[in-house]
Design a protein around this motif. Structure first.
Motif, PDB file in Angstrom:
ATOM      1  N   GLU A 178       0.605  -1.147  -0.208  1.00 41.31           N
ATOM      2  CA  GLU A 178      -0.050  -0.103   0.382  1.00 41.31           C
ATOM      3  C   GLU A 178       1.222   1.113   0.123  1.00 41.31           C
ATOM      4  O   GLU A 178       1.993   1.284   0.760  1.00 41.31           O
ATOM      5  CB  GLU A 178      -0.849   0.015   1.019  1.00 41.31           C
ATOM      6  N   ARG A 179       0.307   2.409  -0.315  1.00 41.32           N
ATOM      7  CA  ARG A 179       0.848   3.596  -0.740  1.00 41.32           C
ATOM      8  C   ARG A 179       0.262   4.847  -0.135  1.00 41.32           C
ATOM      9  O   ARG A 179      -1.462   5.003  -0.956  1.00 41.32           O
ATOM     10  CB  ARG A 179       1.778   3.902  -1.814  1.00 41.32           C
ATOM     11  N   LYS A 180       0.511   5.850   0.456  1.00 43.11           N
ATOM     12  CA  LYS A 180      -0.562   6.834   0.448  1.00 43.11           C
ATOM     13  C   LYS A 180      -0.505   7.759  -1.335  1.00 43.11           C
ATOM     14  O   LYS A 180       0.862   7.464  -1.334  1.00 43.11           O
ATOM     15  CB  LYS A 180      -0.665   8.117   1.037  1.00 43.11           C
ATOM     16  N   GLY A 181      -2.093   8.374  -1.531  1.00 46.76           N
ATOM     17  CA  GLY A 181      -1.518   9.630  -3.113  1.00 46.76           C
ATOM     18  C   GLY A 181      -0.877  10.752  -2.372  1.00 46.76           C
ATOM     19  O   GLY A 181      -1.185  10.807  -1.180  1.00 46.76           O
ATOM     20  N   ASP A 182      -1.048  11.568  -3.928  1.00 47.15           N
ATOM     21  CA  ASP A 182      -0.646  12.789  -3.018  1.00 47.15           C
ATOM     22  C   ASP A 182      -1.319  13.757  -4.124  1.00 47.15           C
ATOM     23  O   ASP A 182      -1.789  13.473  -5.332  1.00 47.15           O
ATOM     24  CB  ASP A 182       0.872  13.095  -2.999  1.00 47.15           C
ATOM     25  N   PHE A 255      -2.951  10.987   0.953  1.00 51.89           N
ATOM     26  CA  PHE A 255      -4.561  10.621   1.606  1.00 51.89           C
ATOM     27  C   PHE A 255      -4.235   8.944   0.598  1.00 51.89           C
ATOM     28  O   PHE A 255      -3.689   8.703   0.528  1.00 51.89           O
ATOM     29  CB  PHE A 255      -5.672  10.974   0.876  1.00 51.89           C
ATOM     30  N   SER A 256      -4.701   7.912   1.937  1.00 54.90           N
ATOM     31  CA  SER A 256      -5.514   6.181   1.656  1.00 54.90           C
ATOM     32  C   SER A 256      -5.838   6.048   1.368  1.00 54.90           C
ATOM     33  O   SER A 256      -6.113   4.912   0.795  1.00 54.90           O
ATOM     34  CB  SER A 256      -4.866   5.552   2.561  1.00 54.90           C
ATOM     35  N   LYS A 257      -6.915   6.519   0.858  1.00 58.19           N
ATOM     36  CA  LYS A 257      -8.411   6.158   0.020  1.00 58.19           C
ATOM     37  C   LYS A 257      -8.928   7.371  -1.030  1.00 58.19           C
ATOM     38  O   LYS A 257      -8.940   8.346  -1.202  1.00 58.19           O
ATOM     39  CB  LYS A 257      -9.394   6.540   0.930  1.00 58.19           C
ATOM     40  N   ARG A 258      -8.880   6.508  -2.272  1.00 57.90           N
ATOM     41  CA  ARG A 258      -9.711   6.988  -3.884  1.00 57.90           C
ATOM     42  C   ARG A 258     -10.955   8.244  -3.051  1.00 57.90           C
ATOM     43  O   ARG A 258      -9.832   9.638  -3.318  1.00 57.90           O
ATOM     44  CB  ARG A 258      -9.663   6.826  -4.519  1.00 57.90           C
ATOM     45  N   GLU A 259     -11.164   7.903  -2.610  1.00 57.45           N
ATOM     46  CA  GLU A 259     -12.448   8.748  -1.949  1.00 57.45           C
ATOM     47  C   GLU A 259     -12.295  10.134  -0.873  1.00 57.45           C
ATOM     48  O   GLU A 259     -12.200  11.336  -1.418  1.00 57.45           O
ATOM     49  CB  GLU A 259     -13.598   8.336  -1.213  1.00 57.45           C
ATOM     50  N   GLU A 260     -11.000   9.938  -0.213  1.00 57.88           N
ATOM     51  CA  GLU A 260     -10.265  10.978   0.906  1.00 57.88           C
ATOM     52  C   GLU A 260      -9.678  12.263  -0.469  1.00 57.88           C
ATOM     53  O   GLU A 260      -9.407  13.324   0.025  1.00 57.88           O
ATOM     54  CB  GLU A 260      -9.274  10.843   1.407  1.00 57.88           C
ATOM     55  N   TYR A 289      -3.029   8.772  -7.196  1.00 58.36           N
ATOM     56  CA  TYR A 289      -4.314   8.024  -6.258  1.00 58.36           C
ATOM     57  C   TYR A 289      -3.477   7.336  -5.504  1.00 58.36           C
ATOM     58  O   TYR A 289      -2.095   6.983  -5.429  1.00 58.36           O
ATOM     59  CB  TYR A 289      -5.008   7.811  -7.757  1.00 58.36           C
ATOM     60  N   PRO A 290      -4.135   6.509  -4.789  1.00 62.86           N
ATOM     61  CA  PRO A 290      -3.467   6.009  -3.197  1.00 62.86           C
ATOM     62  C   PRO A 290      -3.340   4.451  -4.073  1.00 62.86           C
ATOM     63  O   PRO A 290      -4.221   4.141  -5.171  1.00 62.86           O
ATOM     64  CB  PRO A 290      -4.443   5.772  -2.188  1.00 62.86           C
ATOM     65  N   MET A 291      -2.075   4.043  -3.881  1.00 63.37           N
ATOM     66  CA  MET A 291      -1.736   2.312  -4.155  1.00 63.37           C
ATOM     67  C   MET A 291      -2.972   1.779  -3.298  1.00 63.37           C
ATOM     68  O   MET A 291      -2.069   1.332  -1.754  1.00 63.37           O
ATOM     69  CB  MET A 291      -0.379   2.170  -4.286  1.00 63.37           C
ATOM     70  N   GLU A 292      -3.725   1.103  -3.159  1.00 64.80           N
ATOM     71  CA  GLU A 292      -4.441  -0.153  -2.051  1.00 64.80           C
ATOM     72  C   GLU A 292      -3.967  -1.296  -2.684  1.00 64.80           C
ATOM     73  O   GLU A 292      -4.007  -1.846  -3.183  1.00 64.80           O
ATOM     74  CB  GLU A 292      -6.086   1.054  -2.798  1.00 64.80           C
ATOM     75  N   SER A 330      -1.499   1.041 -10.343  1.00 60.14           N
ATOM     76  CA  SER A 330      -2.352   0.642  -9.455  1.00 60.14           C
ATOM     77  C   SER A 330      -4.346   1.466  -9.294  1.00 60.14           C
ATOM     78  O   SER A 330      -5.057   0.697  -9.473  1.00 60.14           O
ATOM     79  CB  SER A 330      -1.453   0.859  -7.597  1.00 60.14           C
ATOM     80  N   ALA A 331      -3.473   2.536  -9.445  1.00 62.66           N
ATOM     81  CA  ALA A 331      -4.762   3.607 -10.298  1.00 62.66           C
ATOM     82  C   ALA A 331      -5.847   3.193 -11.162  1.00 62.66           C
ATOM     83  O   ALA A 331      -6.975   2.869 -10.888  1.00 62.66           O
ATOM     84  CB  ALA A 331      -5.078   5.100  -9.775  1.00 62.66           C
TER      85      ALA A 331
END
Length: 376
Positions: A178-182, A255-260, A289-292, A330-331
């Motif tokens: 997992e990675r955060k997005g920015d 952020f760790s979630k796309r909706e965020e 976007y985050p890598m979930e 990932s996105a």
């Protein structure tokens, strides 16, 4: 002979190749130096793997490179970058004990070289892969991949799996599932200049306006859900005794979630001035976007864990606050596993280094994953 034995026997040559590429310095914004480094990588792939690459010229940064190895209906994309955060001459390459130091050693030139040697080991040991490897090497990851992201998205659109050879986390070699997005923004406040004593205008002070906006940004953050907002730079005003007519702040959001990502972006784009005589201009956008952590990512991780066990290694997984080009794939919905590069420490720090003795095992780990993908 197995892959680990082969890479161990060739460890000195792997290290020499790392020195070759590390000493070809490649600051992200130095096109001249970066292009020279790209040429060295191109030559290295030809000499070691016998493949010709394709170079994609860029106007402001170094070339992006693509190497295609093997053939088959399935495509495995490997991602690496060769640009570094260091300016020419900031750091020197040297070896001290079991560590090799220098600009871009761990982030991520050693991972690039090590992964090329993993493929070479499979070739030399006559391990045939029933798919095509598309090895993408970009020149601008450290400056948020302004052109590299489009190169990756275009070339990876047919990928079945993506392996990112960024460094793992820590000396334990933790794989990144997992990675955060920015997202980044420049928020400018525009006020009115006036004499601070004769004609004070606190409602027209651009710096005052930014202070109010910072409070709003703090209220947008949600650390429990992995959303952070950092005001890293503020500059503005002209003199101590003059009301600031203009001020700008540079904002970094994770952020760790796309909706965020969407929530934060919509809120920041909609910011309005608080003071009566100021205005706001917001520039910026979601970068990655985050890598979930998906079921498919976990399957790849479990595959790597099984290979590690066969090699007598223990690996774990981790969630990284930083971003990589793996966020893009990932996105796109492509199973992406990150952190398959060289072990070391000091990313973006003067003590940046790799652990030399770990090069064969980490190369064998990647080679083992590639071999297992043959059967998946």
């Amino acid at each position: 002979m197995n892959v680990l034995q082969y890479l161990t026997e060739n460890k000195d040559q792997i290290l020499r190749d790392i020195e070759w590429i590390v000493t070809c310095e490649s600051p992200s914004r130095r096109k001249d130096l970066s292009d020279e480094c790209a040429d060295a990588i191109y030559q290295m792939f030809y000499e070691r793997l016998g493949v010709y690459g394709e170079a994609y010229e860029q106007e402001e940064t170094g070339k992006h490179l693509k190497f295609e190895i093997g053939r088959g209906d399935k495509t495995v994309v490997m991602l690496a970058h060769y640009d570094t955060v260091w300016e020419e001459g900031d750091l020197s390459y040297y070896i001290e004990g079991d560590k090799a130091y220098g600009p871009g050693t761990v982030d991520m030139k050693a991972g690039l070289v090590q992964s090329m040697w993993a493929i070479k080991a499979l070739q030399e040991l006559d391990v045939e892969l029933d798919y095509k490897i598309k090895f993408l090497v970009t020149a601008d990851e450290e400056i948020k991949s302004p052109t590299g992201q489009y190169f990756i998205k275009d070339e990876a659109k047919d990928a079945d799996v993506v392996l990112v050879v960024e460094p793992p986390t820590g000396y334990e070699g933790l794989i990144k599932t997992e990675r955060k997005g920015d997202a980044t923004y420049d928020i400018k406040a525009i006020g009115v200049a006036s004499h601070a004593g004769n004609d004070p205008k606190p409602q027209a002070n651009a710096i005052n306006e930014l202070a109010h906006q910072i409070v709003k940004l703090e209220n947008l953050a949600d650390l429990e859900n992995g959303t952070s907002i950092n005001v890293g730079v503020i500059h503005g005003g002209s003199k101590r005794n003059v009301t600031a007519a203009e001020a700008v702040m540079e904002v970094d959001c994770r952020f760790s979630k796309r909706e965020e990502a969407h929530r934060i972006d919509e809120a920041i784009q909609a910011l309005k001035p608080t003071l009566k005589e100021t205005d706001l201009v917001v520039e910026g956008e979601i970068g990655r976007y985050p890598m979930e952590r998906t079921e498919q990512t976990v399957e790849l991780y479990e595959m790597a864990k099984e290979v590690a066990s066969d090699l007598g290694m223990e690996i774990g997984e981790t969630f990284a606050g930083g971003v990589s080009d793996g966020n893009f794939t990932s996105a796109m919905g492509i199973p992406t596993l990150d952190g398959l590069g060289a072990i070391g420490d000091g990313l973006h720090a003067p003590h940046e280094h790799i652990v030399i003795s770990e090069l064969p095992r980490r190369g064998a780990l990647l080679a083992g994953v590639l071999e297992k993908l043959n059967k998946s």
